[in-house]
Design a protein around this motif. Structure first.
Motif, PDB file in Angstrom:
ATOM      1  N   ASP A  50     -36.576  44.546  18.854  1.00  0.00           N
ATOM      2  CA  ASP A  50     -36.241  44.480  17.243  1.00  0.00           C
ATOM      3  C   ASP A  50     -35.247  45.699  17.128  1.00  0.00           C
ATOM      4  N   PRO A  51     -34.061  45.191  16.452  1.00  0.00           N
ATOM      5  CA  PRO A  51     -33.115  46.115  16.153  1.00  0.00           C
ATOM      6  C   PRO A  51     -33.403  47.058  15.139  1.00  0.00           C
ATOM      7  N   LYS A  52     -34.582  46.941  14.263  1.00  0.00           N
ATOM      8  CA  LYS A  52     -35.094  48.162  13.469  1.00  0.00           C
ATOM      9  C   LYS A  52     -35.578  49.278  14.328  1.00  0.00           C
ATOM     10  N   ASP A  53     -36.307  48.837  15.485  1.00  0.00           N
ATOM     11  CA  ASP A  53     -36.768  49.879  16.176  1.00  0.00           C
ATOM     12  C   ASP A  53     -35.847  50.520  16.861  1.00  0.00           C
ATOM     13  N   ILE A  54     -34.792  49.813  17.319  1.00  0.00           N
ATOM     14  CA  ILE A  54     -33.533  50.580  17.926  1.00  0.00           C
ATOM     15  C   ILE A  54     -32.951  51.848  16.908  1.00  0.00           C
ATOM     16  N   VAL A  55     -32.902  51.275  15.610  1.00  0.00           N
ATOM     17  CA  VAL A  55     -32.294  52.106  14.510  1.00  0.00           C
ATOM     18  C   VAL A  55     -32.866  53.300  14.303  1.00  0.00           C
ATOM     19  N   ASN A  56     -34.645  52.949  14.249  1.00  0.00           N
ATOM     20  CA  ASN A  56     -35.257  54.203  13.953  1.00  0.00           C
ATOM     21  C   ASN A  56     -35.262  55.027  15.078  1.00  0.00           C
ATOM     22  N   GLU A  57     -34.969  54.747  16.358  1.00  0.00           N
ATOM     23  CA  GLU A  57     -35.078  55.658  17.444  1.00  0.00           C
ATOM     24  C   GLU A  57     -33.655  56.348  17.446  1.00  0.00           C
ATOM     25  N   VAL A  58     -32.753  55.592  17.158  1.00  0.00           N
ATOM     26  CA  VAL A  58     -31.313  56.434  17.025  1.00  0.00           C
ATOM     27  C   VAL A  58     -31.263  57.504  15.861  1.00  0.00           C
ATOM     28  N   VAL A  59     -31.950  57.167  14.978  1.00  0.00           N
ATOM     29  CA  VAL A  59     -31.818  57.988  13.762  1.00  0.00           C
ATOM     30  C   VAL A  59     -32.573  59.398  14.141  1.00  0.00           C
ATOM     31  N   LEU A  60     -33.781  59.143  14.642  1.00  0.00           N
ATOM     32  CA  LEU A  60     -34.635  60.346  15.180  1.00  0.00           C
ATOM     33  C   LEU A  60     -33.788  61.208  16.260  1.00  0.00           C
ATOM     34  N   LYS A  61     -33.170  60.423  17.336  1.00  0.00           N
ATOM     35  CA  LYS A  61     -32.339  61.401  17.950  1.00  0.00           C
ATOM     36  C   LYS A  61     -31.198  62.001  17.556  1.00  0.00           C
ATOM     37  N   VAL A  62     -30.441  61.405  16.590  1.00  0.00           N
ATOM     38  CA  VAL A  62     -29.514  61.831  15.803  1.00  0.00           C
ATOM     39  C   VAL A  62     -30.047  62.853  14.806  1.00  0.00           C
ATOM     40  N   HIS A  63     -30.996  62.934  14.497  1.00  0.00           N
ATOM     41  CA  HIS A  63     -31.590  64.132  13.233  1.00  0.00           C
ATOM     42  C   HIS A  63     -31.660  65.324  14.437  1.00  0.00           C
ATOM     43  N   THR A  64     -32.157  65.278  15.446  1.00  0.00           N
ATOM     44  CA  THR A  64     -32.028  66.488  16.492  1.00  0.00           C
ATOM     45  C   THR A  64     -30.622  66.857  16.684  1.00  0.00           C
ATOM     46  N   ILE A  65     -29.858  66.186  16.849  1.00  0.00           N
ATOM     47  CA  ILE A  65     -28.350  66.665  17.194  1.00  0.00           C
ATOM     48  C   ILE A  65     -27.760  67.183  15.974  1.00  0.00           C
ATOM     49  N   PHE A  66     -28.174  66.419  14.777  1.00  0.00           N
ATOM     50  CA  PHE A  66     -27.767  67.048  13.575  1.00  0.00           C
ATOM     51  C   PHE A  66     -28.301  68.572  13.151  1.00  0.00           C
ATOM     52  N   ASN A  67     -29.444  68.853  13.445  1.00  0.00           N
ATOM     53  CA  ASN A  67     -30.151  70.065  13.085  1.00  0.00           C
ATOM     54  C   ASN A  67     -29.331  71.130  14.013  1.00  0.00           C
ATOM     55  N   SER A  68     -29.031  70.765  15.404  1.00  0.00           N
ATOM     56  CA  SER A  68     -28.520  71.880  16.091  1.00  0.00           C
ATOM     57  C   SER A  68     -27.035  71.931  16.111  1.00  0.00           C
TER      58      SER A  68
END
Length: 343
Positions: free
Chosen positions: A169-187
């Motif tokens: 499901d593309p939505k699942d991929i999008v959600n996972e991407v956003v979570l990973k990028v949130h970590t990158i964003f903070n650091s």
């Protein structure tokens, strides 16, 4: 697009007027390929005047995002002036489209980040709560493009019969991407302008991981789909339902083709231009029927450059290759599409 002719009555000979209008119709078909987002006006203006009572002067102009462009030519015989002024104008527009496409990509990105009004020092001093609020503000701007990119990559894999992605499901991929990028964003918040690169990079990484886990060989998503697509040839045609998948995607994005400048600058009013339909659906189908046969790396680079308006150096960072290789791939795709459409 539409045209307006000023001083048509200056051409007293009806044959001269008919000649001009006949060529204008074909000329406007070409001009309709200027993407709407690149124009300030929907009109092409043609102005006729006489110099010294016998020299005919024709000026053609259009208002694009980068300003008004115009060409003028003069002579004694209308048949000599009209083809020349129209062709010279299309050449100039074709060059300008390339400039506008680049400028559009840069302006779109800069405009967004300028609104944030945050420099690196301000970003570094944000609290965790403020970072989270900023992330929530920024991320929706990029979600539409991210979802479209992931959708199109999954569609390509499914067409290549890659069962690993059949239930993704593309939505699942999008959600996972956003979570990973949130970590990158903070650091790495000081480099906030790279957020779209982070998103696309993580999307590619996640798709690679899904396929790697379902294959004994350590083959990446792109490499695997390249191998599969190499065997497709004519399998996925418009009649085979290809347009049901990709045309809807295209309509969602109201995208340009990426080869407008080639179509516009084509020599004369050839058979291809004669057959152009007023709507672009048939041409979209032809373009994407050819694209789907390309290796996925080529498809995704074309996607990022022409759909998502990423710059060449940004795509190079995402794909981990040299910018010169990205540029070469884009040129080769345009050459291929031109050959397929004009022959």
């Amino acid at each position: 697009m539409e045209y307006r002719v000023r001083n048509l009555d200056k051409l007293e000979n009806s044959q001269d007027r008919n000649y001009l209008e006949k060529h204008l119709e074909k000329f406007i078909k070409k001009m309709s390929f200027i993407p709407k987002k690149y124009r300030k006006s929907n009109d092409i203006e043609v102005t006729i005047s006489y110099e010294d009572n016998k020299i005919i002067k024709i000026v053609v102009s259009a208002n694009l995002n980068t300003g008004i462009i115009s060409i003028e030519r003069e002579g004694e015989i209308i048949e000599d002036i009209v083809p020349k002024v129209f062709y010279n104008f299309t050449e100039k527009v074709a060059k300008e489209i390339k400039n506008i496409r680049t400028k559009y990509a840069i302006d779109k990105k800069n405009e967004f980040f300028e609104k944030l009004a945050l420099d690196k020092e301000n970003l570094k001093n944000l609290s965790d709560k403020e970072k989270t609020e900023l992330f929530k503000t920024i991320i929706p701007v990029f979600l539409h493009g991210l979802k479209g990119y992931i959708n199109r990559r999954i569609i390509s894999a499914k067409l290549a019969n890659l069962k690993s992605l059949s239930n993704v499901d593309p939505k699942d991929i999008v959600n996972e991407v956003v979570l990973k990028v949130h970590t990158i964003f903070n650091s790495d918040i000081e480099n906030i302008k790279d957020i779209n690169i982070w998103l696309i990079k993580e999307a590619d990484n996640i798709l690679n991981d899904i396929l790697d886990k379902n294959k004994k060989e350590n083959i990446s998503y792109e490499e695997l789909v390249n191998n599969e697509l190499g065997q497709l040839e004519e399998k996925f045609t418009i009649d085979g339902g290809f347009d049901l998948v990709m045309t809807d995607e295209l309509d969602d994005y109201n995208t340009d083709f990426g080869i407008e400048e080639i179509i516009i600058a084509s020599k004369g009013e050839n058979e291809f231009i004669e057959k152009l339909e007023k709507d672009k659906t048939a041409l979209k189908n032809r373009v994407y029927d050819e694209l789907i046969k390309l290796p996925l790396r080529y498809q995704s680079i074309y996607d990022l450059y022409f759909f998502e308006h990423m710059e060449i150096d940004e795509i190079a960072k995402v794909k981990k290759i040299d910018a010169i290789e990205v540029e070469a791939i884009i040129i080769s795709i345009k050459d291929l599409l031109t050959e397929k459409l004009f022959n």
